[in-house]
Design a protein around this motif. Structure first.
Motif, PDB file in Angstrom:
ATOM      1  N   VAL A   8      17.541 -29.520 -18.522  1.00 52.00           N
ATOM      2  CA  VAL A   8      17.170 -28.238 -17.927  1.00 52.00           C
ATOM      3  C   VAL A   8      16.217 -27.517 -18.866  1.00 52.00           C
ATOM      4  O   VAL A   8      16.517 -27.345 -20.055  1.00 52.00           O
ATOM      5  CB  VAL A   8      18.426 -27.370 -17.674  1.00 52.00           C
ATOM      6  N   PRO A   9      15.051 -27.074 -18.389  1.00 52.28           N
ATOM      7  CA  PRO A   9      14.097 -26.398 -19.276  1.00 52.28           C
ATOM      8  C   PRO A   9      14.667 -25.098 -19.836  1.00 52.28           C
ATOM      9  O   PRO A   9      15.479 -24.417 -19.196  1.00 52.28           O
ATOM     10  CB  PRO A   9      12.895 -26.114 -18.355  1.00 52.28           C
ATOM     11  N   LEU A  10      14.250 -24.771 -21.031  1.00 57.09           N
ATOM     12  CA  LEU A  10      14.606 -23.498 -21.648  1.00 57.09           C
ATOM     13  C   LEU A  10      13.852 -22.386 -20.933  1.00 57.09           C
ATOM     14  O   LEU A  10      12.624 -22.442 -20.793  1.00 57.09           O
ATOM     15  CB  LEU A  10      14.240 -23.518 -23.132  1.00 57.09           C
ATOM     16  N   ARG A  11      14.570 -21.369 -20.477  1.00 55.18           N
ATOM     17  CA  ARG A  11      13.955 -20.267 -19.732  1.00 55.18           C
ATOM     18  C   ARG A  11      13.470 -19.191 -20.706  1.00 55.18           C
ATOM     19  O   ARG A  11      14.261 -18.641 -21.471  1.00 55.18           O
ATOM     20  CB  ARG A  11      14.955 -19.668 -18.745  1.00 55.18           C
ATOM     21  N   LEU A  12      12.183 -18.908 -20.651  1.00 57.46           N
ATOM     22  CA  LEU A  12      11.567 -17.954 -21.571  1.00 57.46           C
ATOM     23  C   LEU A  12      11.080 -16.712 -20.852  1.00 57.46           C
ATOM     24  O   LEU A  12      10.538 -16.777 -19.741  1.00 57.46           O
ATOM     25  CB  LEU A  12      10.365 -18.597 -22.279  1.00 57.46           C
ATOM     26  N   LEU A  13      11.252 -15.583 -21.514  1.00 63.91           N
ATOM     27  CA  LEU A  13      10.583 -14.347 -21.130  1.00 63.91           C
ATOM     28  C   LEU A  13       9.542 -14.058 -22.203  1.00 63.91           C
ATOM     29  O   LEU A  13       9.890 -14.002 -23.392  1.00 63.91           O
ATOM     30  CB  LEU A  13      11.584 -13.195 -21.012  1.00 63.91           C
ATOM     31  N   ILE A  14       8.283 -13.903 -21.804  1.00 66.55           N
ATOM     32  CA  ILE A  14       7.213 -13.599 -22.750  1.00 66.55           C
ATOM     33  C   ILE A  14       6.912 -12.113 -22.667  1.00 66.55           C
ATOM     34  O   ILE A  14       6.445 -11.622 -21.635  1.00 66.55           O
ATOM     35  CB  ILE A  14       5.934 -14.410 -22.459  1.00 66.55           C
ATOM     36  N   HIS A  15       7.192 -11.385 -23.731  1.00 60.86           N
ATOM     37  CA  HIS A  15       7.000  -9.934 -23.775  1.00 60.86           C
ATOM     38  C   HIS A  15       5.754  -9.634 -24.601  1.00 60.86           C
ATOM     39  O   HIS A  15       5.672 -10.005 -25.768  1.00 60.86           O
ATOM     40  CB  HIS A  15       8.233  -9.269 -24.392  1.00 60.86           C
TER      41      HIS A  15
END
Length: 246
Positions: free
Chosen positions: A4-11
């Motif tokens: 499962v891909p790592l879920r990223l939030l780019i701020h």
């Protein structure tokens, strides 16, 4: 094995680092950017399959595993609070944060895994450790840090130079600093130890700014799943990634 891909939030997605993170993450199958957050309302809600949000809409972002923050000090508090609220990791390279914000980082590390660094180059992370070891081994030697950057960089010494200086101090040295601003130099840092009749030079040269984005993505992958705490980039290099639990 967990695929499962790592879920990223780019701020801070509209900045130079944010754009590099989006571009590099898109080329990797093990990463999925689930939200790109910008200071202003986005012109498009979805760009290349990535949902975009204004900073005022941060609370409405979908679930994520780790947030990568390269924004401004005024945007730092909300993303830190969101990570604490959701139990997500935080990788931050936002500079200029206040002493109060640094204290908030310390408190947040009681509940989430996080890393704040002035420089996410993996080479600089190794240099940091070498400087501390050299300072401890070469008691009484002079220690000088010379940093060179492009003509548009305003802060001096650089944040990286100060971080290297802190490593030298940890080893017992008292560093002195010199700063050069010339041309389009991405970043060079020389740490020089000088004794009677001999000199040791430790140098790192950056030739491409993508190294910082790659380092931040590396940190996000390594940070995911770790116990709460404040980590250095060099800590993530030294320790193996946690085992898959999915």
């Amino acid at each position: 094995m967990n695929t499962v891909p790592l879920r990223l939030l780019i701020h801070g997605a509209s900045g130079r680092m944010g754009q590099a993170l989006l571009r590099l993450a898109a080329a990797r199958s093990d990463l999925q950017v689930v939200a790109a957050v910008t200071g202003r309302a986005p012109a498009q809600r979805v760009v290349d399959g990535v949902p975009h949000f204004a900073s005022a809409e941060l609370g409405g972002a979908p679930p994520f595993d780790v947030a990568i923050d390269f924004s401004l000090p005024e945007g730092f508090d909300p993303v830190l609070a969101l990570c604490v609220e959701r139990g997500a990791g935080l990788v931050s390279g936002t500079t200029g944060i206040s002493q109060g914000q640094r204290q908030a980082l310390i408190q947040a590390a009681d509940s989430i895994a996080l890393v704040w660094a002035s420089n996410f180059s993996l080479g600089v992370a190794v240099l940091d450790e070498l400087v501390e070891r050299a300072a401890a081994a070469l008691a009484g030697w002079d220690c000088d840090i010379v940093e060179s950057h492009h003509v548009h960089k305003q802060d001096a010494p650089s944040g990286t130079a100060l971080t290297l200086g802190a490593a030298a101090q940890q080893g017992g040295a008292q560093p002195r600093y010199a700063s050069l601003r010339a041309g389009d130099i991405v970043g060079e840092h020389l740490v020089q130890f000088t004794g009677l009749g001999e000199r040791l030079e430790l140098t790192h040269r950056a030739t491409n700014r993508d190294i910082f984005a790659r380092g931040a993505l590396f940190a996000a992958v390594q940070l995911n799943g770790r116990a709460p705490g404040s980590y250095r980039v060099r800590d993530l290099l030294a320790a193996p990634a946690p085992p898959d639990v999915g």
